[in-house]
Design a protein around this motif. Sequence first.
Motif, PDB file in Angstrom:
ATOM      1  N   ASP A 537      -2.848  -4.270 -11.585  1.00 20.94           N
ATOM      2  CA  ASP A 537      -3.732  -5.258 -12.217  1.00 20.94           C
ATOM      3  C   ASP A 537      -3.307  -5.507 -13.661  1.00 20.94           C
ATOM      4  N   LYS A 538      -2.979  -4.420 -14.352  1.00 22.75           N
ATOM      5  CA  LYS A 538      -2.552  -4.562 -15.740  1.00 22.75           C
ATOM      6  C   LYS A 538      -1.172  -5.225 -15.833  1.00 22.75           C
ATOM      7  N   VAL A 539      -0.345  -4.982 -14.822  1.00 24.82           N
ATOM      8  CA  VAL A 539       0.957  -5.658 -14.778  1.00 24.82           C
ATOM      9  C   VAL A 539       0.756  -7.166 -14.709  1.00 24.82           C
ATOM     10  N   LYS A 540      -0.162  -7.588 -13.823  1.00 30.38           N
ATOM     11  CA  LYS A 540      -0.425  -9.017 -13.647  1.00 30.38           C
ATOM     12  C   LYS A 540      -0.986  -9.645 -14.923  1.00 30.38           C
ATOM     13  N   LYS A 541      -1.950  -8.975 -15.555  1.00 35.04           N
ATOM     14  CA  LYS A 541      -2.551  -9.497 -16.791  1.00 35.04           C
ATOM     15  C   LYS A 541      -1.516  -9.607 -17.906  1.00 35.04           C
ATOM     16  N   LEU A 542      -0.642  -8.602 -17.981  1.00 36.48           N
ATOM     17  CA  LEU A 542       0.368  -8.616 -19.034  1.00 36.48           C
ATOM     18  C   LEU A 542       1.378  -9.740 -18.814  1.00 36.48           C
ATOM     19  N   ARG A 543       1.683 -10.019 -17.546  1.00 36.91           N
ATOM     20  CA  ARG A 543       2.583 -11.133 -17.239  1.00 36.91           C
ATOM     21  C   ARG A 543       1.976 -12.444 -17.744  1.00 36.91           C
ATOM     22  N   LEU A 544       0.681 -12.643 -17.469  1.00 38.22           N
ATOM     23  CA  LEU A 544      -0.001 -13.872 -17.885  1.00 38.22           C
ATOM     24  C   LEU A 544      -0.040 -13.985 -19.407  1.00 38.22           C
ATOM     25  N   ARG A 545      -0.332 -12.875 -20.040  1.00 40.17           N
ATOM     26  CA  ARG A 545      -0.406 -12.856 -21.515  1.00 40.17           C
ATOM     27  C   ARG A 545       0.960 -13.191 -22.120  1.00 40.17           C
ATOM     28  N   PHE A 546       1.998 -12.664 -21.501  1.00 35.86           N
ATOM     29  CA  PHE A 546       3.362 -12.906 -21.965  1.00 35.86           C
ATOM     30  C   PHE A 546       3.693 -14.399 -21.885  1.00 35.86           C
ATOM     31  N   GLY A 547       3.314 -15.002 -20.751  1.00 38.09           N
ATOM     32  CA  GLY A 547       3.587 -16.427 -20.568  1.00 38.09           C
ATOM     33  C   GLY A 547       2.788 -17.296 -21.521  1.00 38.09           C
ATOM     34  N   GLU A 548       1.511 -16.926 -21.775  1.00 40.60           N
ATOM     35  CA  GLU A 548       0.662 -17.701 -22.687  1.00 40.60           C
ATOM     36  C   GLU A 548       1.213 -17.720 -24.108  1.00 40.60           C
ATOM     37  N   LYS A 549       1.867 -16.636 -24.492  1.00 46.92           N
ATOM     38  CA  LYS A 549       2.418 -16.558 -25.841  1.00 46.92           C
ATOM     39  C   LYS A 549       3.767 -17.281 -25.963  1.00 46.92           C
TER      40      LYS A 549
END
Length: 609
Positions: A537-549
């Motif tokens: 779950d944290k992997v998925k959230k971090l991927r999204l955060r990475f893309g947003e930045k």
Amino acid sequence: MLLRYGGNKIRGVTKQPILKTLLAYFHFDKTLILIQPIHAQIITNGLQSSFLFASKLANAYIELGFLPLAYKVFDKITHKNLYSWNTMLSGYSKENQSCDVLRIYKMMRSDIDVSDSYNLVFVIKACVELLRLRDGEAVHGLVVKLGFESDLFVVPRLINLYVEMGCLDDAEKVFDVCSEKNLVVWSCMMKGCLRFGKDFRVFDLFHRMRISGLEMDSSLLEMVVQACGSVLAGKEAKSCHGYLVKNKFPISLLTSIVDTYMKCGFYDLGVKLFEQIPEKDVVSWTAMVAGFAKLGRGEEALGLFRQMLREAVDPNAVTFSCVILACSHMGSLELGKSVHCYMLRHAIELDTVNYTSFVDMYAKCGCILLASRVFIIMPHKTVYSWTAMINGFGVHGMYSEAINLFEKMRSQNQQPNSVTFVSVLSACSHSGKVEEGWKYFKIMSREYGIVAKEEHFACMVDLLGRAGRIGEALSLIDKMPMDPGASTWGALLGACKIYKSVELAEDVAKKLLPLETDKSSVYVSLLNIYAEAGMWDKVKKLRLRFGEKGLHKSAGFSSIEVDEKLYVFTSKTRLASLFTKLESVWISVTEQMRKSGHVHDISFSLNDA
């Protein structure tokens, strides 16, 4: 009177014509055949004590290089004046007889108690050559007493005196007191600042000089450009470039600008300006090769080197050292060997820098045996040579060899520097030698007076972290006299990855992100820690955060030499003839790692869906 010169006889009948004739002969080109008869006539006519004739005769002997004869003539003068003393001081100074300069100056002060800026210059020069700071300070006191603090002959010599003695603050005081500064004075002060690494001080001097209305010359502008390169001051470099173009300075200065642009990372500007140089010499080509090599862009550096050879420009020792560095970055062992052979075949003398570069290159290309052989045959080893070899052993996991070499270095009274200790601590870290690491960490300050810097603490944190002693690593970070930097927190984050310390990794990442220029690497490390802990779950959230930045993972590359050709590729590269073979080898190696109980690095690509 009968005087022979060139086979001709010159006769005089009265004393006045004799005097005029003797004086006239001093205007001829000086030869011993001419001067010795004149000397004889001066003695015959009782003129050896005359300061006019004796001074001219002494100066003639000085010009011919006969200082002992000059001094004998000078010693016969009954009443020596300032001119005759200055003649002798000048002669001994030109021959670098510094002890005699000081001896004669003391005799002069006892005799006539007079000094001028002319003889003070010779005395200060002698103090520099003899490294006599106290005598130099005494002369400085006399300069102040006699009111020569703004003399444009004396001031540059005084600045140089204090620079050579390592007293830059005193040099600046001399500079500041001087009320009227010319280009020579400004130049001496700038050279002193560059020598001591005070590059920002050079900028300050540059701006002050511009305000004073004094125009720069090419040597001063080159020093400012050099300072820009040293501190990566790209904005100031552009300003210097504009000043150069506006004031139509020599085209030769463009090479210095190119070098500075490359150091500052302005590749496009550097390449564009390089192409504008009408006649590119080895210096301008080397500046480009060095620029790409020093910033890890080895492929471009080697490409330029090949183009340089095609243009029939002969490389020099500096060019080769840059090419060797590029080979190190690319891991191109065969090319590095060919460069080495080329230098040997063409009898290019290897200096200490070249030898050290080869040691570093062979070690980084995995050929530690050749690195060791080059190190052994080096005729003269500097601290950088020892450090390169120690570091080579360390990164190859050869702890015993690294430490034995360090101890040999110490036994030969070679003074290690702070970089040497980074290599030693790194060797301890790669081999898990915690107690030994602490030992050398303490020796560094206790025996050598080297104050631990952030990189030394980072090595110790890495050593403790690899050994699983996370608590000790955190305690050491708390005791650091400076704020922990990216390398320290990065080392601790690496330890969190090894021991799956998720909560600590999250805290470390928060501290590391504001410091790390490559923020994507922090996210990649944290993502791998989550993945290895099964926290998807944290992997998925971090991927999204990475893309947003809007961040992108920096593309790494690998290189391999096949049939004497270097292949460079990334994970997205597909080599028709090689990729299938490489993939099959990778699968085979991975399977063997798993059977042995090892888990390879997942290294997620954050750009994948």
